[in-house]
Design a protein around this motif. Sequence first.
Motif, mmCIF file in Angstrom:
data_model
loop_
_atom_site.group_PDB
_atom_site.id
_atom_site.type_symbol
_atom_site.label_atom_id
_atom_site.label_comp_id
_atom_site.label_asym_id
_atom_site.label_seq_id
_atom_site.Cartn_x
_atom_site.Cartn_y
_atom_site.Cartn_z
ATOM 1 N N SER A 24 0.837 -1.206 0.000
ATOM 2 C CA SER A 24 0.000 0.000 0.000
ATOM 3 C C SER A 24 0.870 1.254 0.000
ATOM 4 C CB SER A 24 -0.949 -0.012 1.207
ATOM 5 O OG SER A 24 -0.287 0.429 2.366
ATOM 6 N N LEU A 25 2.003 1.181 0.689
ATOM 7 C CA LEU A 25 2.895 2.341 0.743
ATOM 8 C C LEU A 25 3.612 2.547 -0.598
ATOM 9 C CD1 LEU A 25 3.228 4.259 3.032
ATOM 10 C CD2 LEU A 25 5.051 2.846 3.946
ATOM 11 N N LEU A 26 3.991 1.437 -1.241
ATOM 12 C CA LEU A 26 4.606 1.549 -2.571
ATOM 13 C C LEU A 26 3.645 2.227 -3.544
ATOM 14 C CD1 LEU A 26 6.274 -1.963 -2.855
ATOM 15 C CD2 LEU A 26 7.473 0.229 -3.019
ATOM 16 N N LEU A 27 2.369 1.863 -3.447
ATOM 17 C CA LEU A 27 1.382 2.439 -4.362
ATOM 18 C C LEU A 27 1.184 3.924 -4.093
ATOM 19 C CD1 LEU A 27 -1.068 -0.541 -4.281
ATOM 20 C CD2 LEU A 27 0.107 0.322 -6.324
ATOM 21 N N LEU A 28 1.252 4.288 -2.821
ATOM 22 C CA LEU A 28 1.117 5.704 -2.483
ATOM 23 C C LEU A 28 2.327 6.484 -3.001
ATOM 24 C CD1 LEU A 28 -0.490 7.909 -1.014
ATOM 25 C CD2 LEU A 28 0.716 7.260 1.080
ATOM 26 N N ALA A 71 6.927 9.571 -6.158
ATOM 27 C CA ALA A 71 8.142 9.400 -5.358
ATOM 28 C C ALA A 71 8.853 8.096 -5.693
ATOM 29 C CB ALA A 71 7.801 9.443 -3.871
ATOM 30 N N THR A 72 8.193 7.232 -6.438
ATOM 31 C CA THR A 72 8.863 6.010 -6.887
ATOM 32 C C THR A 72 8.252 5.621 -8.232
ATOM 33 O OG1 THR A 72 9.630 3.824 -6.205
ATOM 34 C CG2 THR A 72 7.310 4.278 -5.842
ATOM 35 N N ARG A 73 9.037 4.904 -9.013
ATOM 36 C CA ARG A 73 8.512 4.428 -10.297
ATOM 37 C C ARG A 73 8.383 2.924 -10.253
ATOM 38 N NH1 ARG A 73 9.193 7.682 -15.273
ATOM 39 N NH2 ARG A 73 9.043 5.685 -16.353
ATOM 40 N N LEU A 74 7.199 2.445 -10.620
ATOM 41 C CA LEU A 74 6.977 1.001 -10.714
ATOM 42 C C LEU A 74 6.616 0.691 -12.153
ATOM 43 C CD1 LEU A 74 4.595 0.662 -7.628
ATOM 44 C CD2 LEU A 74 7.035 0.120 -7.688
ATOM 45 N N PRO A 75 6.822 -0.547 -12.593
ATOM 46 C CA PRO A 75 6.330 -0.899 -13.928
ATOM 47 C C PRO A 75 4.834 -0.599 -13.984
ATOM 48 C CG PRO A 75 7.604 -2.708 -12.975
ATOM 49 C CD PRO A 75 7.403 -1.697 -11.893
ATOM 50 N N PRO A 76 4.328 0.030 -15.031
ATOM 51 C CA PRO A 76 2.903 0.395 -15.076
ATOM 52 C C PRO A 76 2.006 -0.837 -15.178
ATOM 53 C CG PRO A 76 3.944 0.873 -17.177
ATOM 54 C CD PRO A 76 5.038 0.420 -16.260
ATOM 55 N N ALA A 100 3.797 -9.204 -15.172
ATOM 56 C CA ALA A 100 4.446 -9.935 -14.079
ATOM 57 C C ALA A 100 5.455 -9.056 -13.353
ATOM 58 C CB ALA A 100 5.120 -11.193 -14.613
ATOM 59 N N ARG A 101 6.125 -8.159 -14.108
ATOM 60 C CA ARG A 101 7.113 -7.291 -13.450
ATOM 61 C C ARG A 101 6.417 -6.356 -12.455
ATOM 62 N NH1 ARG A 101 9.261 -10.415 -15.958
ATOM 63 N NH2 ARG A 101 8.835 -11.431 -13.970
ATOM 64 N N ARG A 102 5.227 -5.843 -12.844
ATOM 65 C CA ARG A 102 4.507 -4.979 -11.905
ATOM 66 C C ARG A 102 4.102 -5.770 -10.656
ATOM 67 N NH1 ARG A 102 2.260 -0.149 -11.134
ATOM 68 N NH2 ARG A 102 0.398 -0.006 -9.831
ATOM 69 N N ALA A 103 3.581 -6.959 -10.874
ATOM 70 C CA ALA A 103 3.159 -7.774 -9.732
ATOM 71 C C ALA A 103 4.340 -8.034 -8.797
ATOM 72 C CB ALA A 103 2.556 -9.084 -10.230
ATOM 73 N N ARG A 113 -6.852 -4.263 -7.745
ATOM 74 C CA ARG A 113 -6.907 -2.925 -8.340
ATOM 75 C C ARG A 113 -5.524 -2.467 -8.781
ATOM 76 N NH1 ARG A 113 -8.698 0.276 -3.597
ATOM 77 N NH2 ARG A 113 -7.863 1.998 -4.796
ATOM 78 N N SER A 114 -4.561 -2.641 -7.898
ATOM 79 C CA SER A 114 -3.274 -1.999 -8.146
ATOM 80 C C SER A 114 -2.350 -2.856 -8.990
ATOM 81 C CB SER A 114 -2.602 -1.678 -6.818
ATOM 82 O OG SER A 114 -2.318 -2.879 -6.120
ATOM 83 N N VAL A 115 -2.357 -4.146 -8.757
ATOM 84 C CA VAL A 115 -1.445 -5.013 -9.497
ATOM 85 C C VAL A 115 -1.985 -5.262 -10.895
ATOM 86 C CG1 VAL A 115 -0.427 -7.318 -9.584
ATOM 87 C CG2 VAL A 115 -0.526 -6.076 -7.416
ATOM 88 N N LEU A 116 -3.310 -5.536 -10.991
ATOM 89 C CA LEU A 116 -3.892 -5.868 -12.293
ATOM 90 C C LEU A 116 -4.542 -4.663 -12.975
ATOM 91 C CD1 LEU A 116 -5.568 -9.274 -11.371
ATOM 92 C CD2 LEU A 116 -3.257 -8.859 -12.224
ATOM 93 N N GLY A 117 -4.691 -3.558 -12.249
ATOM 94 C CA GLY A 117 -5.307 -2.376 -12.851
ATOM 95 C C GLY A 117 -6.812 -2.523 -13.060
#
Lengths: 592, 592
Positions: free
Chosen positions: B260-264, B270-275, B354-357, B438-442
């Motif tokens: 949850s903190l990574l998503l925030l 403040a951080t980049r994750l694979p979309p 898979a990279r986002r997950a 919601r966040s991993v699969l969009g």
Amino acid sequence: MHTSIATVSLSGSLTEKLSAAARAGFGGVEIFENDLLACPLAPEEIRARCADLGLTIDLYQPMRDIEAVPAEEFARNLRRARHKFDLMTRLGADTVLVCSSVSPQAVDDDALAAEQLRELADAAQESGVRVAYEALAWGRHVNTYEHAWRIVEDAGHPALGTCLDSFHILSRGSDPKGIEDIPGEKIFFLQLADAPLLAMDVLQWSRHYRCFPGQGGFDLQSLLTHVLRTGYAGPLSLEVFNDVFRQAEAGPTAVDARRSLLLLQEAVGATRLPPPVVPTGIAFAELLTADAEPVTAVLAALGFTRAARHRGKPVDLWQRGEARILVNTGPAARRDGTRLAAVGLESAAPAAAARRAEALLAPVLPRRRAPGDAPLEAVAAPDGTELFFCARGRPGPPHWRADFEDLAAAPAPDPTRIDHLALTQPWHHFDEAALFHRSVLGLDAQDSVDLADPYGLLRSRAVSNADGSVRIALGVGAAPTDDTAPAQHIALATDDVVAAARAFRAAGGRLLPVPANYYDDLAARYEFAEGELETYRDLGILYDRDAGGAFRHCYTQTVGRLFFELVQRDPGHRGYGAANAPVRLAAQHQQR
Amino acid sequence: MHTSIATVSLSGSLTEKLSAAARAGFGGVEIFENDLLACPLAPEEIRARCADLGLTIDLYQPMRDIEAVPAEEFARNLRRARHKFDLMTRLGADTVLVCSSVSPQAVDDDALAAEQLRELADAAQESGVRVAYEALAWGRHVNTYEHAWRIVEDAGHPALGTCLDSFHILSRGSDPKGIEDIPGEKIFFLQLADAPLLAMDVLQWSRHYRCFPGQGGFDLQSLLTHVLRTGYAGPLSLEVFNDVFRQAEAGPTAVDARRSLLLLQEAVGATRLPPPVVPTGIAFAELLTADAEPVTAVLAALGFTRAARHRGKPVDLWQRGEARILVNTGPAARRDGTRLAAVGLESAAPAAAARRAEALLAPVLPRRRAPGDAPLEAVAAPDGTELFFCARGRPGPPHWRADFEDLAAAPAPDPTRIDHLALTQPWHHFDEAALFHRSVLGLDAQDSVDLADPYGLLRSRAVSNADGSVRIALGVGAAPTDDTAPAQHIALATDDVVAAARAFRAAGGRLLPVPANYYDDLAARYEFAEGELETYRDLGILYDRDAGGAFRHCYTQTVGRLFFELVQRDPGHRGYGAANAPVRLAAQHQQR
């Protein structure tokens, strides 16, 4: 008075609910529509089932958002209502509940509401049904009982009356006195629910947190008094939406429900029950165990001696001072541990105490457990603990003691006695337990407190008599099948906990170790005499204060799920060490 | 950014909490005083344990009701504080939290509060500690962050700053924009918690219902943006009091927390994750069963054919139209029933999905399950369901299909496909599951709904992609170990539910019988074409409507805890038959 319960207050299928209501002694039910829709029985079959069980169907609840709507919407509503009136004829239910509209389509027009309700009542009358109109606390335009009654009065139809629901009235803080302005014969129905005083959205509060009368914070006695003064002679019906009751077994919940209604009837003078006989002391606590060795080793280290043995059964009396503990290795003992199975309560009038318990639906246990035993009044508490009412104050030893043969000389005088007993309650019946102990035994209840266990929040609520000679802490776990639930324990009062703890340890007993960090915090919070804190630290003695003085206590090792506590209580202290419970619970987990 | 979690957010002993926080990748912890008091380790040992685990101790919380009190009370408080500063030196914690006073002794005097906090900060500074002063939402005189900051500013001490807590700010409806007026270096600490939007007493709300960012209704993204604009460079720390987390296992809760903190952090840049790569369809559902016979008999009656067989494993592909169901009788199958163990999701970019997950802490499963298998990206969802990301749109059959050898001719074209999958979630991880999907699969989440089962209230929350080609209903039972929890099921979309139900029954399938009372009610609620309702009644077809159209559905018998649903959904209908769930659940209990 005729008593009734809404099927939504109980768990299970409709037929399970009906059986539970009948077994608990209700005279009728309100059938909630979803229960009927989900039932494979036809309405005529449900009617016959109720008749077999001696239940009337006092109310049916199928309709919402009927009145004060545009004409074509009302036409659809009326069509639906006619279907439901036919169904009610098949069901044999003569009163239908109509709640004030919450629909966004509803308009703020009392004349329209009255007109449409009159038309609805006409249709109802054709089917021999009457309509009870009720203000929901969150109704769109009609949300007080006074307003609902004004509309009913304006409509002026013999088949239209009002339904009063204590939740909707008291949750809004309405004054129930105005109920007396309604003619009793126009109050078609009375629904009773209590609720804890929560500051929350009223719809959520209503749907999830209602409880039975006496288990919340509403003044139902006053409300019911006002209703009865109108001449209302209809049913007293419990309509309780509660997440816990939805999960609990229907049978015990129905008994709990009816007990709460009996107490309310008693409170308003509508029924007479044998008065409570408050116990004056704890005569004994009885442990059941398949293997007496571990627990009697602890008792011996606590300074108890085996004082007597039952003449006919494998039960020993262990005693120190005024603390008496029976150790029963009889056939009811289970391999899985030692448990606190019975409590002897000293009573000035044992038979009268048992009669009140019986009138309040507590199962009465056989007076003689075996031929030759002295007769002893006993009932079962909701958690299954057997409560024995033991005579006190008459000449000679109490009856129960006569069944025991002395093994040792009379124990030396000693100030030790039982300070309190801690009993674990089944999760779904915590509120029932408090109401039972208050109403059946006449004990006073303190507020319930949350205790933080490392694996969840536990709750505890203490009940006691006025002089503190009977204290019981009722505890419950964090979830329905929580094995972190507080273990049962017996707390022994001593006038010197340090000496008692030292003696216990010297006799080979093991005390629960308490972390050093706890004592560093005590040092920061309080000032102690030189060396006092070191002594506590050495022995694992915990410390708490309230306005009435100090409370010093420590714990023995656990036997099965049972343990003992040594307590030195300043006379004015009312607590049970709740502030120290998180440390104690964590230390007990650490020991496992 | 450095991330941290308060020990009170996790269950267990202090050392269990520390291990869980470190395993989930947190950089530090806030230690809650009770956790330290109950811990048998000395402060120096706790410090060493944290260092071993790579955790800093970012905050200690031992004190309440310090400031704005009479002088002698303050002297006692200062004495206690000095003890705690010594402890913090041993612990290696350099920031102490001081919440605004709730004591009845506290006076409404900002100058006194500032003066006493300055004195406290002096004492702290001597021990190398700094004081973070925070406004509690229910503080007696200081209950907004602006007020707390004014006092800190007035005190003007280098070792005194403010602590911001999103719950205390947002629960009162304060505008977080004013945070930008505080210099970043004077914000000593930031505590983050979300909460569902409940209208209830703020203290109870705070202590029992907080949740991790993204699981409630607060706008934490905006709050954090304001904080970061001040130049704040301290930790982002989660302080979440929640009754469910207190019971749940600490390991998964810590992972949920950090996700949850990574998503925030992602949301505020403040951080980049694979979309996220939103799945475009359900490639297959995989059942695991020790005995394929009962479930394949149902599949055959549903018109599925055994289309292919895996080249190396005991897995058959059953297909009808675009609905593909794998039946796996491999070694992971358990005797105790048939379960939905994996879902194939069609993806435009499986590796990126898979990279986002993985970046969001989902366990990555081996790409090849056996030598010779086509590589397939897969992760585990919080409930253990394996999610396979299957390529779509490239020429030729998808990779996963290449592992299967055709048994039958290509299935005839048929509109059948999977409408939705219903997955049962572990009780303590319902909110985690929704956030994950919601966040991993969009996927988009609908609101959670309560479903009345005869034995308790269940909850369900649906997630779906924009065109509805992926729909998953996440369900949870009424209690942590509730065996009334909704069974898993697979809903098959058809364009004619009546024909599909008839064909199923003609092929020997058993449909769930629905009570006649349900149809009587439908007749009262809606108008149907001649004979339509009789057909539904005969087949057990349920009916619902929303603004987007109708939803017709029926259920097969249950195999183990798995069943199938046949669904005819008008294109605009967004529901899942929640209105009919009580009837369905009661009928399923009846069948047992």
